[in-house]
Design a protein around this motif. Structure first.
Motif, mmCIF file in Angstrom:
data_model
loop_
_atom_site.group_PDB
_atom_site.id
_atom_site.type_symbol
_atom_site.label_atom_id
_atom_site.label_comp_id
_atom_site.label_asym_id
_atom_site.label_seq_id
_atom_site.Cartn_x
_atom_site.Cartn_y
_atom_site.Cartn_z
ATOM 1 N N GLN A 176 21.620 -40.275 -17.918
ATOM 2 C CA GLN A 176 21.203 -41.278 -17.133
ATOM 3 C C GLN A 176 21.723 -41.346 -15.778
ATOM 4 O O GLN A 176 20.995 -42.067 -14.862
ATOM 5 N N LYS A 177 22.985 -40.789 -15.509
ATOM 6 C CA LYS A 177 23.735 -40.826 -14.417
ATOM 7 C C LYS A 177 23.297 -39.513 -13.427
ATOM 8 O O LYS A 177 23.619 -39.533 -12.267
ATOM 9 N N THR A 178 22.421 -38.592 -13.919
ATOM 10 C CA THR A 178 21.936 -37.630 -12.869
ATOM 11 C C THR A 178 21.231 -38.097 -11.588
ATOM 12 O O THR A 178 20.207 -38.664 -11.960
ATOM 13 N N PRO A 179 21.843 -37.669 -10.725
ATOM 14 C CA PRO A 179 20.693 -38.134 -9.627
ATOM 15 C C PRO A 179 19.818 -37.007 -9.179
ATOM 16 O O PRO A 179 19.773 -35.906 -9.715
ATOM 17 N N ALA A 180 18.648 -37.468 -8.455
ATOM 18 C CA ALA A 180 17.444 -36.694 -8.151
ATOM 19 C C ALA A 180 18.024 -35.428 -7.408
ATOM 20 O O ALA A 180 17.257 -34.320 -7.366
ATOM 21 N N GLU A 181 18.955 -35.833 -6.634
ATOM 22 C CA GLU A 181 19.576 -34.519 -5.648
ATOM 23 C C GLU A 181 20.003 -33.440 -6.297
ATOM 24 O O GLU A 181 19.518 -32.226 -6.088
ATOM 25 N N GLU A 182 20.694 -33.590 -7.536
ATOM 26 C CA GLU A 182 21.048 -32.542 -8.566
ATOM 27 C C GLU A 182 19.895 -31.793 -9.074
ATOM 28 O O GLU A 182 19.862 -30.402 -9.296
ATOM 29 N N ILE A 183 18.904 -32.630 -9.219
ATOM 30 C CA ILE A 183 17.578 -32.042 -10.030
ATOM 31 C C ILE A 183 16.848 -31.090 -9.112
ATOM 32 O O ILE A 183 16.518 -29.691 -9.416
ATOM 33 N N GLN A 184 16.917 -31.694 -7.647
ATOM 34 C CA GLN A 184 16.265 -30.719 -6.718
ATOM 35 C C GLN A 184 17.106 -29.517 -6.358
ATOM 36 O O GLN A 184 16.216 -28.588 -6.158
ATOM 37 N N GLN A 185 18.284 -29.575 -6.313
ATOM 38 C CA GLN A 185 18.951 -28.494 -6.124
ATOM 39 C C GLN A 185 18.523 -27.337 -7.098
ATOM 40 O O GLN A 185 18.568 -26.153 -6.847
ATOM 41 N N LEU A 198 10.579 -20.704 -16.593
ATOM 42 C CA LEU A 198 10.642 -21.820 -17.154
ATOM 43 C C LEU A 198 11.783 -22.547 -17.024
ATOM 44 O O LEU A 198 12.825 -21.867 -17.119
ATOM 45 N N LEU A 199 11.602 -23.871 -16.799
ATOM 46 C CA LEU A 199 12.450 -24.942 -16.641
ATOM 47 C C LEU A 199 12.560 -25.832 -17.938
ATOM 48 O O LEU A 199 11.465 -26.337 -18.050
ATOM 49 N N VAL A 200 13.477 -25.997 -18.462
ATOM 50 C CA VAL A 200 13.506 -26.702 -19.706
ATOM 51 C C VAL A 200 14.570 -28.001 -19.365
ATOM 52 O O VAL A 200 15.631 -27.913 -19.099
ATOM 53 N N ILE A 201 14.041 -29.091 -19.112
ATOM 54 C CA ILE A 201 14.894 -30.566 -19.014
ATOM 55 C C ILE A 201 15.109 -30.897 -20.442
ATOM 56 O O ILE A 201 14.355 -31.371 -21.200
ATOM 57 N N GLU A 217 11.383 -43.125 -17.908
ATOM 58 C CA GLU A 217 10.898 -43.197 -16.483
ATOM 59 C C GLU A 217 11.559 -41.852 -15.712
ATOM 60 O O GLU A 217 11.044 -41.458 -14.911
ATOM 61 N N GLN A 218 12.758 -41.795 -15.955
ATOM 62 C CA GLN A 218 13.871 -40.986 -15.217
ATOM 63 C C GLN A 218 13.129 -39.630 -15.649
ATOM 64 O O GLN A 218 12.970 -38.483 -14.707
ATOM 65 N N ILE A 219 12.878 -39.182 -16.941
ATOM 66 C CA ILE A 219 12.268 -37.746 -17.082
ATOM 67 C C ILE A 219 11.146 -37.531 -16.739
ATOM 68 O O ILE A 219 10.887 -36.130 -16.235
ATOM 69 N N LEU A 220 10.351 -38.537 -16.745
ATOM 70 C CA LEU A 220 8.862 -38.122 -16.081
ATOM 71 C C LEU A 220 8.885 -37.991 -14.731
ATOM 72 O O LEU A 220 8.118 -37.096 -13.953
ATOM 73 N N GLN A 221 9.779 -38.802 -13.978
ATOM 74 C CA GLN A 221 9.836 -38.252 -12.513
ATOM 75 C C GLN A 221 10.530 -37.033 -12.098
ATOM 76 O O GLN A 221 9.974 -36.323 -11.278
ATOM 77 N N TRP A 222 11.419 -36.704 -13.044
ATOM 78 C CA TRP A 222 12.415 -35.226 -12.871
ATOM 79 C C TRP A 222 11.243 -34.276 -12.955
ATOM 80 O O TRP A 222 11.043 -33.254 -12.386
ATOM 81 N N GLN A 223 10.597 -34.461 -14.139
ATOM 82 C CA GLN A 223 9.397 -33.381 -14.446
ATOM 83 C C GLN A 223 8.288 -33.591 -13.148
ATOM 84 O O GLN A 223 7.892 -32.150 -12.814
ATOM 85 N N THR A 224 7.894 -34.624 -12.846
ATOM 86 C CA THR A 224 6.878 -34.311 -11.770
ATOM 87 C C THR A 224 7.506 -33.899 -10.318
ATOM 88 O O THR A 224 6.998 -33.005 -9.807
ATOM 89 N N VAL A 235 9.844 -30.534 -21.311
ATOM 90 C CA VAL A 235 10.878 -31.541 -21.738
ATOM 91 C C VAL A 235 11.147 -31.220 -23.265
ATOM 92 O O VAL A 235 10.184 -31.565 -23.948
ATOM 93 N N ILE A 236 12.557 -30.891 -23.649
ATOM 94 C CA ILE A 236 12.567 -30.415 -25.075
ATOM 95 C C ILE A 236 13.878 -31.183 -25.515
ATOM 96 O O ILE A 236 14.987 -30.703 -24.956
ATOM 97 N N PRO A 237 14.145 -31.936 -26.124
ATOM 98 C CA PRO A 237 15.637 -32.681 -26.484
ATOM 99 C C PRO A 237 16.117 -31.664 -27.700
ATOM 100 O O PRO A 237 15.471 -30.606 -28.089
ATOM 101 N N GLN A 238 17.315 -31.998 -28.133
ATOM 102 C CA GLN A 238 18.035 -31.289 -29.259
ATOM 103 C C GLN A 238 17.585 -31.512 -30.662
ATOM 104 O O GLN A 238 17.728 -32.479 -30.988
#
Length: 246
Positions: A176-185, A198-201, A217-224, A235-238
């Protein structure tokens, strides 16, 4: 080694397939969400499952000879084709390069091999990359791991993996604390190498001090965000945690 057992692969693109897991001892980093703490403590014995899926473990003294390990694998492979592949995991298995170089020629004629790695030790990977059917590379996000960033190491690692004969995918464990900047990097690193990778979130499973997975909401935003540059984003959980299996 820490353990050898039969189970269902719970993460990544071949989720749901049956594997023999060979878990190596030791890791050069310690992520906040690490769910295999035994890999960080020296183990005098490795526990080996006798009957596939029954969890009837017996101890073997460390270090485990390759002949003893192969005998254990033979016992778990109770009929040909029960296991789709073998997962080489940890800890960080690439810390055990000499062992891997001796073990891979024994396994490869009979099984497809799947490497699970933190995606940092690129010099070790260069020596064995072509021996795996799959390379599952974690890209460690500081917000989730509580560690320093490893962006340059990840770039070098991904380059070697992508140029190998293996199928490579990148996994991002996110909280939940992951910022969009890290995802973008992370997205930029993958896209610069090959946008077809392939990228797996993977939403973090609450464990230890990490208690809060990301919101839907965060997951959908990051996938977008990721799909603006990458062709394949899942998006694949454990799932093995959901089933209560190791």
């Amino acid at each position: 080694l820490v353990e050898v057992f039969s189970a269902i692969q719970g993460e990544g693109p071949i989720v749901g397939t049956r594997q023999i897991f060979i878990r190596y001892l030791g890791c050069h980093i310690q992520c906040a969400y690490c769910d295999t703490p035994a890999t960080h403590t020296k183990q005098r014995q490795c526990r080996v499952e006798k009957t596939p899926g029954i969890r009837d473990f017996e101890p073997l003294a460390n270090p485990v000879a390759h002949s003893d390990l192969m005998a254990a694998i033979d016992q778990l492979e109770s009929f040909e084709g029960l296991h789709d592949s073998i997962s080489i995991t940890g800890g960080e298995p690439l810390q055990h390069l000499r062992s891997l170089k001796g073990l891979i020629p024994l396994l490869k004629p009979r099984f497809q091999l799947y490497l699970e790695t933190d995606g940092i030790l690129h010099q070790a990977l260069a020596q064995v990359a072509d021996d795996f059917q799959w390379i599952g590379m974690d890209m460690k996000l500081p917000s989730a791991t509580g560690l320093q960033p490893y962006w340059e190491e990840h770039k070098q690692f991904l380059k070697i993996a992508a140029q190998s004969q293996s199928e490579v995918f990148v996994k991002l464990v996110v909280s939940q604390k992951t910022p969009a900047e890290e995802i973008q990097q992370a997205i930029d690193i993958v896209a610069a190498e090959d946008p077809g990778i392939l990228l797996v979130i993977q939403p973090v499973t609450p464990y230890g001090i990490v208690r809060h997975p990301p919101t839907p909401e965060q997951i959908l935003q990051w996938q977008t965000l990721a799909k603006q540059k990458l062709h394949h984003v899942r998006v694949i959980p454990q799932t093995h945690k959901m089933m209560g299996q190791i």
